[in-house]
Design a protein around this motif. Structure first.
Motif, PDB file in Angstrom:
ATOM      1  N   GLN A 183      38.217  30.564  40.722  1.00 28.78           N
ATOM      2  CA  GLN A 183      37.638  30.612  42.064  1.00 28.78           C
ATOM      3  C   GLN A 183      36.696  29.433  42.290  1.00 28.78           C
ATOM      4  O   GLN A 183      36.177  28.842  41.341  1.00 28.78           O
ATOM      5  CB  GLN A 183      36.871  31.921  42.277  1.00 28.78           C
TER       6      GLN A 183
ATOM      7  N   TYR B  94      36.401  36.345  30.190  1.00 29.63           N
ATOM      8  CA  TYR B  94      36.653  36.938  31.501  1.00 29.63           C
ATOM      9  C   TYR B  94      37.317  38.310  31.378  1.00 29.63           C
ATOM     10  O   TYR B  94      37.104  39.189  32.223  1.00 29.63           O
ATOM     11  CB  TYR B  94      37.499  35.992  32.357  1.00 29.63           C
ATOM     12  N   GLU B  95      38.092  38.509  30.347  1.00 29.84           N
ATOM     13  CA  GLU B  95      38.687  39.828  30.115  1.00 29.84           C
ATOM     14  C   GLU B  95      37.603  40.859  29.807  1.00 29.84           C
ATOM     15  O   GLU B  95      37.636  41.995  30.305  1.00 29.84           O
ATOM     16  CB  GLU B  95      39.689  39.751  28.953  1.00 29.84           C
TER      17      GLU B  95
ATOM     18  N   HIS C 263      24.201  36.804  37.529  1.00 29.19           N
ATOM     19  CA  HIS C 263      25.171  36.289  38.493  1.00 29.19           C
ATOM     20  C   HIS C 263      25.119  37.141  39.758  1.00 29.19           C
ATOM     21  O   HIS C 263      25.814  38.167  39.855  1.00 29.19           O
ATOM     22  CB  HIS C 263      26.570  36.292  37.877  1.00 29.19           C
TER      23      HIS C 263
ATOM     24  N   ASN D 224      29.526  37.494  42.262  1.00 29.59           N
ATOM     25  CA  ASN D 224      30.547  37.623  41.224  1.00 29.59           C
ATOM     26  C   ASN D 224      31.489  36.429  41.249  1.00 29.59           C
ATOM     27  O   ASN D 224      31.801  35.871  42.301  1.00 29.59           O
ATOM     28  CB  ASN D 224      31.345  38.910  41.414  1.00 29.59           C
ATOM     29  N   PHE D 225      31.950  36.045  40.078  1.00 23.90           N
ATOM     30  CA  PHE D 225      32.844  34.901  39.946  1.00 23.90           C
ATOM     31  C   PHE D 225      33.955  35.227  38.966  1.00 23.90           C
ATOM     32  O   PHE D 225      33.710  35.805  37.903  1.00 23.90           O
ATOM     33  CB  PHE D 225      32.070  33.679  39.441  1.00 23.90           C
ATOM     34  N   GLU D 226      35.169  34.866  39.337  1.00 21.57           N
ATOM     35  CA  GLU D 226      36.305  35.014  38.441  1.00 21.57           C
ATOM     36  C   GLU D 226      36.910  33.645  38.167  1.00 21.57           C
ATOM     37  O   GLU D 226      36.780  32.714  38.976  1.00 21.57           O
ATOM     38  CB  GLU D 226      37.356  35.942  39.059  1.00 21.57           C
ATOM     39  N   SER D 227      37.569  33.518  37.053  1.00 22.66           N
ATOM     40  CA  SER D 227      38.157  32.245  36.654  1.00 22.66           C
ATOM     41  C   SER D 227      39.091  31.712  37.738  1.00 22.66           C
ATOM     42  O   SER D 227      39.903  32.449  38.290  1.00 22.66           O
ATOM     43  CB  SER D 227      38.933  32.425  35.344  1.00 22.66           C
TER      44      SER D 227
ATOM     45  N   ASP E 201      34.906  47.413  35.154  1.00 27.18           N
ATOM     46  CA  ASP E 201      35.736  48.616  35.310  1.00 27.18           C
ATOM     47  C   ASP E 201      35.075  49.823  34.633  1.00 27.18           C
ATOM     48  O   ASP E 201      35.088  50.938  35.172  1.00 27.18           O
ATOM     49  CB  ASP E 201      37.120  48.388  34.703  1.00 27.18           C
TER      50      ASP E 201
ATOM     51  N   GLN F  96      33.287  27.613  42.959  1.00 25.27           N
ATOM     52  CA  GLN F  96      31.939  27.943  42.493  1.00 25.27           C
ATOM     53  C   GLN F  96      30.847  27.458  43.455  1.00 25.27           C
ATOM     54  O   GLN F  96      29.651  27.613  43.179  1.00 25.27           O
ATOM     55  CB  GLN F  96      31.697  27.322  41.111  1.00 25.27           C
TER      56      GLN F  96
ATOM     57  N   LYS G   1      34.426  40.640  30.694  1.00 26.96           N
ATOM     58  CA  LYS G   1      33.624  40.841  31.902  1.00 26.96           C
ATOM     59  C   LYS G   1      34.311  41.811  32.860  1.00 26.96           C
ATOM     60  O   LYS G   1      33.677  42.726  33.400  1.00 26.96           O
ATOM     61  CB  LYS G   1      33.375  39.505  32.597  1.00 26.96           C
ATOM     62  N   LYS G   2      35.616  41.628  33.067  1.00 26.74           N
ATOM     63  CA  LYS G   2      36.373  42.523  33.955  1.00 26.74           C
ATOM     64  C   LYS G   2      36.394  43.950  33.396  1.00 26.74           C
ATOM     65  O   LYS G   2      36.227  44.931  34.134  1.00 26.74           O
ATOM     66  CB  LYS G   2      37.801  41.999  34.096  1.00 26.74           C
TER      67      LYS G   2
END
Length: 209
Positions: A191, A45-46, A183, A186-189, A53, A193, A48-49
């Motif tokens: 959240q 996830y780091e 995807h 967007n999905f973040e850890s 950015d 689903q 992906k973020k």
């Protein structure tokens, strides 16, 4: 001057039916970052973020110009080293081999005119991005593929992928490359689903057996 919206420009690329189908995917250009292990880890996830950015920084460089573009849909390419694991088919992709052996490429599609030089220029402007030096230009042609739109939690893919496998088998096709997920939401850890929309896509070739 309006920006090039890749989701609108490549509408068929970002579209799939809830029923399995055969499609032909042409070459596409991406900015991407490599990784390995389970896709649910913190470092996944780091990365992906950080990629989101980085692509935003790249887009800002072209704001108001004839190269302005909008692209923020995250895609993941997954594969195993078959010399180590053997062939892993579509239907049992996530259930046959320990996910610690999984390799992945997190990617965001960019216009074809984006070059390595553009990426290097953005790296110099993204000094606070922890993975800036790991982002690379990636070109890929999937060609003939089978795909289906999966709705809801990622865990449900364990039921959807066998359906895609059955469809491919009925068509006399077999998996021939990386498993690909787009995807659309967007999905973040952490959240929910329940609202997710994910295109599951696998390149295939004619099964000669």
């Amino acid at each position: 001057m309006s920006a090039l919206n890749l989701k609108d420009t490549y509408k068929s690329y970002y579209t799939a039916s809830e029923q399995p189908e055969v499609v032909d995917i042409l070459e596409a250009t991406y900015i991407s970052i490599l990784g390995s292990g389970s896709p649910g880890t913190a470092v996944f996830y780091e990365k992906k973020k950080a990629l989101l950015d980085f692509v935003e920084d790249l887009q800002q460089q072209y704001t108001g110009s004839d190269k302005a573009f909008i692209s923020n849909i995250v895609e993941i390419f997954y594969w195993f080293d078959e010399a180590e694991t053997g062939f892993v088919d579509i239907g049992n992709f996530y259930t046959t081999v320990d996910l610690d052996l999984l390799h992945y490429r997190i990617a965001i599609r960019t216009p074809e005119y984006i070059s390595d030089k553009n990426i290097q220029e953005t790296i110099h402007l993204s000094k606070t991005n922890p993975f800036a030096n790991d982002f690379k230009l990636f070109k890929y042609t999937a060609g003939k593929s089978v795909q289906v739109l999966h709705l809801g939690p990622f865990a449900g893919e364990l039921k959807t992928l066998p359906i895609l496998q059955h469809f491919a088998t009925e068509k006399g096709l077999k998996k021939s490359g990386m498993h690909h997920e787009i995807h659309l939401v967007n999905f973040e850890s952490g959240q929910s689903q329940d609202h997710l929309k994910t295109i599951l896509r696998d390149p295939v070739v004619k099964n000669k057996q």
